[in-house]
Design an enzyme around this catalytic site. Structure first.
Site, mmCIF file in Angstrom:
data_model
loop_
_atom_site.group_PDB
_atom_site.id
_atom_site.type_symbol
_atom_site.label_atom_id
_atom_site.label_comp_id
_atom_site.label_asym_id
_atom_site.label_seq_id
_atom_site.Cartn_x
_atom_site.Cartn_y
_atom_site.Cartn_z
ATOM 1 C CG ASP A 385 -1.792 1.344 1.421
ATOM 2 O OD1 ASP A 385 -2.395 1.437 0.410
ATOM 3 O OD2 ASP A 385 -1.962 1.728 2.543
ATOM 4 C CG ASP A 790 -1.162 1.205 6.093
ATOM 5 O OD1 ASP A 790 -1.632 1.638 5.199
ATOM 6 O OD2 ASP A 790 0.127 2.547 6.243
#
Length: 1052
Positions: A385, A790
């Site tokens: 990401d 995350d």
């Protein structure tokens, strides 16, 4: 999280199987219309009665464990018995005991965690009691009125490693007092959120008076949506009855933390109906590729066992009861399939996990899946990401305001003093003229002609800054700093004591910027906001309505009334893709948004609209009516708000920068040099994602970038794929919508082209698309994937990947708790893969093949022995010899191979190309397996034939010579295999040799003690051992001399 309903095992029969809306009477759980699950947590796999049967079942459901059980049980049949029972049952027992102990430890830990959560004490308002009574978390029921306060001790959020060690109260609606809430374990955001009370309850004198009113909450059925809630609050004893709408702003979900204030709430959902429970899916059980390869090799060994047994019986011409002889030979050669292989590998995985946790260069790293450390050594695709709404993987999520664009003029970091000057001039002019309006609102005739343009710029800058300072959900909070206490700081708006709290770091950066240019947010509550001007004046604004940001709307708005002038203004900010159709026509918005995005800035469009009293009253009536609707509330509310979002005045564009984490660029370079292809999956717009990829050096400077044009039909996708096919060695950038079209019509062609790219960037990517991309990579390439994320939107991708790595960031631990491995910074990923992943795979490969070699050696000796003695199914070694061979005599030296390494960790990090050799699976392949099989056959044959050639008349001499030579051979082979000696390896070698020598005194039943003390025994064992090992030492020297491995030059 698994929640069991202990009150009724047949919940579906009792009406609890289907989720339904409910009417909850405040303080009267006995009035419930249906049965609700208990608020009880149980994450254990077993209970007291099912533990042992469950563990044994899970072990024996696998073929090879069942195979060893059947072998052991066969010894109760006299015709199949080959020796003492303990020779078969002790090895199996050791394996089972280790497994049972490991499961027991996990179950005890799980039980303790569950007990701590279920035993947490809360205060409940009681009709019968005087005021409040204490109740355990597991005793809370729907309808109870629970008092929740900011705890004197911190909830176990920051020290916990499991998601259910947090304050775990049921879902309820607050009815007394506003509060701040942290939802990091639910949606991944650590910033404080403001929750509002039910207005009509605020006029009650005390909290206990809630029990004296007739009121109820109508709530929607339980669902997984953590961002929305539909309900109504009704008070029947009023005149007239009071109805209020309830939304997400009036709720506190389970797994959240109260930050401030005291809340009295009515329990709405419990147990399995909690949002946090319903959003928790069972993670995919991951089996490592290395384990699958080992299983394949053991199947080959089992096939060899069957073939050898059939050959032995065939050489007897299938005489007599040949079918019994087949079973006896299967028992005799059972060592071909080593029962100790799985135990050694499992213990090795535990050691590797311990090494990862203890590595001081990657502090805070947590191993949550200790069964797959070898996966880290064979990653081919890494999907990461970038950042997405308070998430940070490649970026720090520390926002810095970089650009203010007004259309005709733009202000960067080097010209912010001009903005400050314009703001100061605007408010100074107001004070000089003793007027409440800014200078630009003065009649044109009173404005000197020479300063008209300057004042116009002043007015535009001032309006833009004021809008930015008002349109947000930021709340200033004041803390004691040792000099000023909290109350005094809040009263005097002390700058040194003020901190900003918000759900998005973007908003905090904007408010901090307005403070830096002179307009400071100093106070805010549910209904008002205070700004301080550069001259020290306090501006008061009444908050009439707030429209929070949602992923669907991509914008937020606020209606405020200026208390000094009475003017009502509707301010709105949002993404350019939605704001372009809301603001008035202009010719610069699209172009400037693209320019700022290409610089890697996050762009927001700010606008405003003045409202008359009649316009607002009409809007408020329709808005309240829509909010009271139970059916299609969201759609009706959105429709009413959209009626206000027309022809808004465009004020400015803002650009904030999300800074890269430390050492992201060298880490990505290491991964690229290691042969790992990195794909970036993000929700950001195309230009921002492309710029981030360049800044992070995901795309090298000499690589071309192919931006996949937006496609909506099959024909367009076909044309774009043909254009992309003509490109070579270029990175691909594609949007989520175009990706969906390509995967729908040309899945195979697209994946084939994308896998050839050195890097791929997918922007505007939904969480489900991230998981879909991981799954397609696994299916199309057969290579191992690693997903790094995350936040909550990365959980599905992390769980789908072969190896999931969570980055613990400012937004909490949601992704890291769902991951197999958790790191604190992205840069730690390089060492995790290059050092620990590489070592784990190479060590496990060496350990597994050596355990197989150890078993094949003794099996070869048994085969030679049976062949010489007319294919008799008689064991060569019996009793303690066969058990001690794979335990105390060779276990420690063989297991010490988990400490071996070919290069130092610094060298592995400096030369990531060494990692590339592992991607082909060379440390454990059919070639290396065949080499070890041949070595085992050679050494087993030499030892057995040598012992029979040199023995003196008695059979026990064969046993003494061959067994001693076998032990020495194994110890020497361990020394031959080791590449870097560790002091524990030396201790293991000497300890094993000492144990064997010491045990000879007690083995007089199998070995002639007097014979082993003669020189004849010593020289015979020495000769046999040298013949079995010396050629291999010579071959190793010649290979290192003329065909050295890649790493050999780096170790000199």
């Amino acid at each position: 999280v698994k929640v069991l309903d202990w009150c009724c095992p047949w919940s579906r029969c009792c009406g609890m199987g289907d989720f339904r809306p409910r009417t909850v009477w405040l303080g009267h759980p006995e009035k419930r219309e249906q049965r609700y699950p208990r608020n009880f947590i149980n994450n254990q796999k077993y209970n007291f009665f099912t533990f042992l049967p469950g563990v044994l079942f899970n072990q024996f459901k696998y073929f090879f464990n069942l195979y060893f059980l059947l072998l052991a049980c066969s010894q109760f049949v006299n015709d199949l018995r080959l020796g003492a029972l303990y020779t078969y049952w002790v090895p199996l027992g050791i394996v089972l005991i280790i497994t049972i102990m490991r499961e027991a430890v996990e179950e005890i830990r799980c039980y303790c965690r569950d007990k701590e959560v279920n035993s947490q004490i809360y205060s409940k308002l009681s009709i019968r009691g005087k005021g409040t009574v204490k109740v355990k978390s597991s005793g809370i029921q729907v309808g109870d009125l629970i008092i929740v306060e900011k705890p004197t001790q911190r909830f176990p959020l920051e020290v916990s490693v499991t998601p259910f060690w947090i304050s775990y109260f049921p879902h309820f609606c607050p009815v007394l007092g506003s509060c701040f809430l942290r939802t990091d374990q639910l949606d991944g955001e650590t910033d404080w959120k403001l929750r509002h009370p039910v207005a009509c309850t605020q006029r009650l004198p005390t909290a206990a008076d809630i029990l004296q009113i007739r009121s109820y909450v109508y709530a929607e059925e339980p669902n997984i949506d953590i961002h929305n809630f539909i309900g109504t609050f009704t008070r029947e004893d009023g005149d007239p009855p009071v109805n209020e709408s309830l939304s997400i702003e009036n709720t506190l979900w389970a797994s959240t933390v109260i930050a401030s204030g005291t809340v009295v709430g009515v329990v709405i959902y419990t147990g399995k109906e909690l949002r946090s429970v319903m959003n928790t899916s069972d993670p995919r059980h991951k089996v490592g590729l290395f384990d699958l390869e080992v299983n394949c090799l053991t199947k080959i060994l089992f096939g060899a066992l069957v073939v050898v047994s059939l050959v032995m019986v065939a050489l007897q011409h299938f005489a007599g009861r040949w079918y019994l002889q087949i079973f006896r030979f299967l028992l005799l050669f059972y060592n071909i399939v080593p029962i100790s292989l799985r135990v050694n590998l499992d213990m090795g995985k535990m050691v590797f996990s311990w090494m990862i946790r203890r590595d001081s260069k990657i502090p805070g790293t947590v191993v949550r899946a200790s069964t797959i450390p070898e996966q880290l050594g064979r990653i081919s695709y890494l999907l990461t990401d970038k950042t997405d709404n308070a998430k940070w993987t490649l970026t720090q999520n520390e926002m810095v305001f970089r650009r203010l664009h007004l259309g005709t003029v733009a202000y960067g970091m080097d010209s912010m003093d001009e903005v400050q000057s314009h703001v100061f001039s605007a408010y100074t002019q107001v004070n000089n003229n003793h007027h409440h309006r800014p200078s630009h609102d003065l009649p044109a005739s009173r404005v000197p002609a020479a300063t008209k343009v300057r004042k116009t710029i002043n007015s535009r800058v001032h309006e833009a800054v004021k809008a930015i300072a008002l349109v947000h959900c930021v709340t200033p909070a004041y803390e004691a700093n040792g000099v000023t206490d909290q109350a005094e700081a809040e009263q005097h708006y002390e700058d040194t004591c003020r901190v900003y709290q918000a759900a998005s770091p973007d908003e905090v950066s904007l408010v901090q910027w307005t403070e830096s240019v002179g307009l400071t947010l100093v106070g805010r509550d549910q209904n008002s906001m205070q700004l301080r001007t550069p001259t020290g004046q306090i501006l008061n604004f009444t908050i009439l309505q707030i429209f929070p940001f949602t992923y669907e709307s991509k914008r937020m708005g606020i209606i405020v009334r200026d208390e000094s002038t009475g003017e009502m203004t509707f301010y709105m900010k949002g993404a350019d893709v939605v704001m372009a159709g809301i603001v008035q026509y202009n010719d610069w918005l699209e172009e400037e948004c693209g320019n700022m995005a290409r610089e890697g800035l996050r762009v927001l469009v700010v606008s405003k609209k003045s409202l008359t009293e009649e316009q607002y009253q009409d809007f408020e009536a329709r808005y309240v009516q829509a909010k009271l609707s139970v059916h299609d509330r969201s759609l009706k509310v959105a429709t009413v708000i959209e009626s206000l979002e027309m022809e808004m005045e465009l004020l400015c564009l803002t650009g904030v920068e999300d800074q890269l984490q430390a050492d992201v660029r060298p880490t990505l370079e290491i991964l690229r040099n290691a042969g790992i292809k990195v794909w970036m999956l993000t929700g950001d717009k195309l230009e921002t994602a492309t710029c981030t990829a360049k800044n992070a050096h995901l795309v090298t400077r000499n690589q071309e970038i192919h931006i996949f044009n937006s496609v909506t039909t099959r024909g367009e996708a076909h044309l774009e794929l043909n254009a992309f096919r003509r490109k070579h060695d270029c990175a691909l950038v594609i949007s989520g919508d175009s990706l969906e079209v390509c995967l729908k019509f040309y899945e195979y062609e697209f994946m084939e082209l994308a896998c050839q790219c050195p890097a791929v960037v997918c922007c505007r990517c939904a969480p489900t698309q991230k998981a879909q991309i991981v799954r397609l990579l696994q299916e199309r390439t057969g290579k191992l994937t690693c997903a790094v994320g995350d936040g909550g939107n990365d959980v599905s991708m992390i769980q789908e990947a072969d190896c999931g790595v969570g980055v613990e960031g400012k937004e909490g631990k949601q992704a890291s708790l769902a991951a197999d491995f958790s790191v604190t910074q992205f840069k730690h990923l390089g060492r995790l893969l290059m050092v620990h992943g590489r070592n784990s795979y190479k060590r496990s490969a060496g350990l597994s093949q050596f355990v197989i070699h150890r078993s094949l050696c003794i099996s070869t000796m048994q085969a030679v022995f049976s062949s010489v003695f007319y294919f008799a199914s008689v064991p060569l070694y019996q009793g303690f010899l066969i058990i001690g061979y794979s335990t105390i005599y060779t276990m420690f030296p063989v297991f010490s191979l988990v400490l071996d390494k070919d290069v130092k960790s610094e060298v592995a990090m400096l030369y990531p190309e060494l990692y590339k050799d592992l991607l082909k699976g060379r440390p454990l392949s059919f070639k290396t397996f065949l080499i070890w099989v041949l070595i085992s056959i050679y050494q087993g044959s030499i030892i057995m034939y040598g012992a029979m050639l040199l023995f003196e008349s008695e059979f026990v001499h064969i046993v003494a010579i061959s067994f001693t030579s076998l032990i020495l051979t194994e110890l020497l082979m361990v020394a031959l295999t080791i590449q870097t000696w560790h002091w524990l390896m030396i201790v293991a070698e000497l300890l094993s040799l000492a144990c064997y020598i010491a045990s000879l005194v007690f083995l007089h039943e199998f070995i002639d003690v007097y014979f082993i003390a003669t020189m004849s025994f010593l020289w015979k064992v020495t000769v046999i051992t040298l013949v079995s090992c010396l050629p291999l030492y010579i071959l190793k020297y010649l290979r290192r001399r003329f065909s050295p491995p890649n790493y050999s030059k780096l170790t000199t």
